[in-house]
Design an enzyme around this catalytic site. Structure first.
Site, PDB file in Angstrom:
ATOM      1  N   ARG A  84       0.656  -1.005  -0.180  1.00  0.00           N
ATOM      2  CA  ARG A  84      -0.052  -0.120  -0.093  1.00  0.00           C
ATOM      3  C   ARG A  84       0.893   1.198   0.005  1.00  0.00           C
ATOM      4  O   ARG A  84       2.061   1.160   0.312  1.00  0.00           O
ATOM      5  CB  ARG A  84      -0.989   0.081   1.214  1.00  0.00           C
ATOM      6  CG  ARG A  84      -1.902  -1.027   1.320  1.00  0.00           C
ATOM      7  CD  ARG A  84      -2.948  -0.959   2.524  1.00  0.00           C
ATOM      8  NE  ARG A  84      -2.281  -1.295   3.673  1.00  0.00           N
ATOM      9  CZ  ARG A  84      -2.099  -0.560   4.717  1.00  0.00           C
ATOM     10  NH1 ARG A  84      -2.431   0.738   5.037  1.00  0.00           N
ATOM     11  NH2 ARG A  84      -1.673  -1.270   5.790  1.00  0.00           N
TER      12      ARG A  84
ATOM     13  N   ARG B 205       2.342  -7.531   5.910  1.00  0.00           N
ATOM     14  CA  ARG B 205       1.683  -8.422   6.728  1.00  0.00           C
ATOM     15  C   ARG B 205       0.768  -9.109   6.229  1.00  0.00           C
ATOM     16  O   ARG B 205       0.448 -10.357   6.505  1.00  0.00           O
ATOM     17  CB  ARG B 205       1.509  -7.950   8.106  1.00  0.00           C
ATOM     18  CG  ARG B 205       2.494  -7.479   8.901  1.00  0.00           C
ATOM     19  CD  ARG B 205       2.018  -6.573  10.121  1.00  0.00           C
ATOM     20  NE  ARG B 205       1.258  -5.233   9.632  1.00  0.00           N
ATOM     21  CZ  ARG B 205       0.691  -4.479  10.260  1.00  0.00           C
ATOM     22  NH1 ARG B 205       0.969  -4.340  11.637  1.00  0.00           N
ATOM     23  NH2 ARG B 205       0.165  -3.185   9.684  1.00  0.00           N
TER      24      ARG B 205
ATOM     25  N   ASP C 131       5.937  -9.943   8.671  1.00  0.00           N
ATOM     26  CA  ASP C 131       5.837  -8.834   9.863  1.00  0.00           C
ATOM     27  C   ASP C 131       7.491  -8.376  10.091  1.00  0.00           C
ATOM     28  O   ASP C 131       8.263  -9.369  10.605  1.00  0.00           O
ATOM     29  CB  ASP C 131       5.316  -9.369  10.978  1.00  0.00           C
ATOM     30  CG  ASP C 131       5.202  -8.189  12.047  1.00  0.00           C
ATOM     31  OD1 ASP C 131       6.060  -7.344  11.975  1.00  0.00           O
ATOM     32  OD2 ASP C 131       4.362  -8.410  13.014  1.00  0.00           O
TER      33      ASP C 131
ATOM     34  N   ALA D 252       7.862  -0.155   5.334  1.00  0.00           N
ATOM     35  CA  ALA D 252       6.682  -0.725   6.399  1.00  0.00           C
ATOM     36  C   ALA D 252       6.873   0.288   7.281  1.00  0.00           C
ATOM     37  O   ALA D 252       7.903   0.368   7.992  1.00  0.00           O
ATOM     38  CB  ALA D 252       7.076  -2.192   6.645  1.00  0.00           C
TER      39      ALA D 252
ATOM     40  N   TYR E 100       6.547   8.121  17.585  1.00  0.00           N
ATOM     41  CA  TYR E 100       6.873   8.108  16.016  1.00  0.00           C
ATOM     42  C   TYR E 100       8.150   8.749  15.684  1.00  0.00           C
ATOM     43  O   TYR E 100       9.133   7.904  14.912  1.00  0.00           O
ATOM     44  CB  TYR E 100       5.425   8.342  15.468  1.00  0.00           C
ATOM     45  CG  TYR E 100       5.904   8.470  14.022  1.00  0.00           C
ATOM     46  CD1 TYR E 100       5.369   7.372  13.221  1.00  0.00           C
ATOM     47  CD2 TYR E 100       6.023   9.848  12.996  1.00  0.00           C
ATOM     48  CE1 TYR E 100       5.540   7.211  12.021  1.00  0.00           C
ATOM     49  CE2 TYR E 100       6.169   9.507  11.901  1.00  0.00           C
ATOM     50  CZ  TYR E 100       5.714   8.364  11.162  1.00  0.00           C
ATOM     51  OH  TYR E 100       5.949   8.335   9.816  1.00  0.00           O
TER      52      TYR E 100
ATOM     53  N   LYS F  57      11.619   7.315  14.036  1.00  0.00           N
ATOM     54  CA  LYS F  57      12.152   7.907  12.613  1.00  0.00           C
ATOM     55  C   LYS F  57      13.600   8.288  12.853  1.00  0.00           C
ATOM     56  O   LYS F  57      14.399   8.408  11.832  1.00  0.00           O
ATOM     57  CB  LYS F  57      11.200   8.757  12.093  1.00  0.00           C
ATOM     58  CG  LYS F  57       9.627   8.037  11.472  1.00  0.00           C
ATOM     59  CD  LYS F  57      10.168   6.932  10.526  1.00  0.00           C
ATOM     60  CE  LYS F  57       8.818   6.417  10.271  1.00  0.00           C
ATOM     61  NZ  LYS F  57       8.960   5.519   8.999  1.00  0.00           N
TER      62      LYS F  57
END
Ligand code: NAP
Length: 238
Positions: free
Chosen positions: A12, A34, A57, A85, A149, A153
């Site tokens: 996606r 996944r 995963d 991912a 998050y 990163k």
């Protein structure tokens, strides 16, 4: 012989756009996510034949090992690895559960380390081998409501620069691409007008626009250890 490109999180969003662009450029793709059915649907939609789709995963070491062994067996050596991912769990730190912190670190940071580790041996045997990790502009600048998050990163920046130093002598290049807001499932819930106003170009990026920059990093033989920001100027305003 065609180049083999592995795209983690290729089913996606940004990863799917990268998979499509690389397939258009003649690569054979291994699409990992996944959800095996989603990975298969993406692989089947790509131009060219013989693309592979695998359930994996990236936060689970055994699944990563198994997937990369299957890729080696079925397709041979890897030329390109793109780590797209990722997950987000946006909340103020006081409201972020420790299990969400761990999920973010395990998928976004550990997952990338595990896939790079699993791919490297194979990449030693290919000409023009290159890795692109997908970070985020908030990993460079920080953002309220995204502490965990951002930390996952930001970790990718140190990891990418260090790995680039480790493998440069083997002619493998490693770069980080840091997008701003991109129109995917991850940002579908962001409807706030103030978000748009914060972007100098006045709009979200499209996955295809990020994919073009990923291709640039993969195909630029003298670029390694770099962070390329693709954010419509967002960083200038942060
Ligand atoms: P997306 O549309 O939600 O797609 C995420 C992809 O990652 C999917 O293919 C998903 O497939 C896969 N994935 C998630 N967890 C996984 C895991 N544990 N193992 C394997 N695959 C996993 O998100 P996106 O916007 O394309 O984001 C791609 C990357 O760009 C992420 O790293 C994200 O943090 C980063 N990014 C995005 C934006 C943005 O504005 N969209 C901005 C900056 C950075 P499954 O669910 O089937 O596993």
């Amino acid at each position: 012989m065609s180049r083999l490109a592995v795209v983690c999180g290729g089913s996606r969003g940004i990863g799917k756009a990268v998979s499509r662009l690389l397939a258009e450029r003649g690569c054979r793709l291994a699409v990992l996510s996944r959800d095996e059915a989603a990975a298969k649907a993406t692989a089947a939609s790509l131009p060219g034949a013989d693309h592979l789709a695998l359930s994996c995963d990236v936060s689970k070491e055994q699944e990563v090992q198994k997937a990369f062994e299957a890729i080696q067996k079925q397709c041979g050596n890897i030329t390109y690895l793109v780590n797209s991912a990722g997950i987000n769990r946006d909340a103020l730190l006081l409201r972020t559960k420790p299990e969400d912190m761990l999920a973010l670190l395990h998928t976004n940071l550990l997952g990338t380390m595990l896939t790079c580790r699993a791919a490297l041996r194979s990449m030693l045997h290919t000409q023009g081998a290159a890795i692109v990790n997908i970070g985020s502009v908030v990993g460079l600048r920080g953002n309220a409501g995204q502490c965990a998050y951002s930390a996952s990163k930001a970790g990718l920046e140190g990891f990418t620069r260090s790995l680039a130093k480790e493998v440069a002598s083997r002619n493998i290049r490693v770069n980080l691409l840091a997008p701003g807001f991109v129109r995917t499932d991850m940002t579908a819930a962001l409807k706030d007008e103030s978000v748009l106003r914060s972007i100098p170009l006045g709009r979200f990026g499209e996955p295809d626009e990020v994919a073009q920059a990923v291709l640039f990093l993969l195909e630029s033989p003298y670029v390694t250890g770099q962070v390329l920001v693709v954010d419509g100027g967002l960083q200038l305003a942060m």
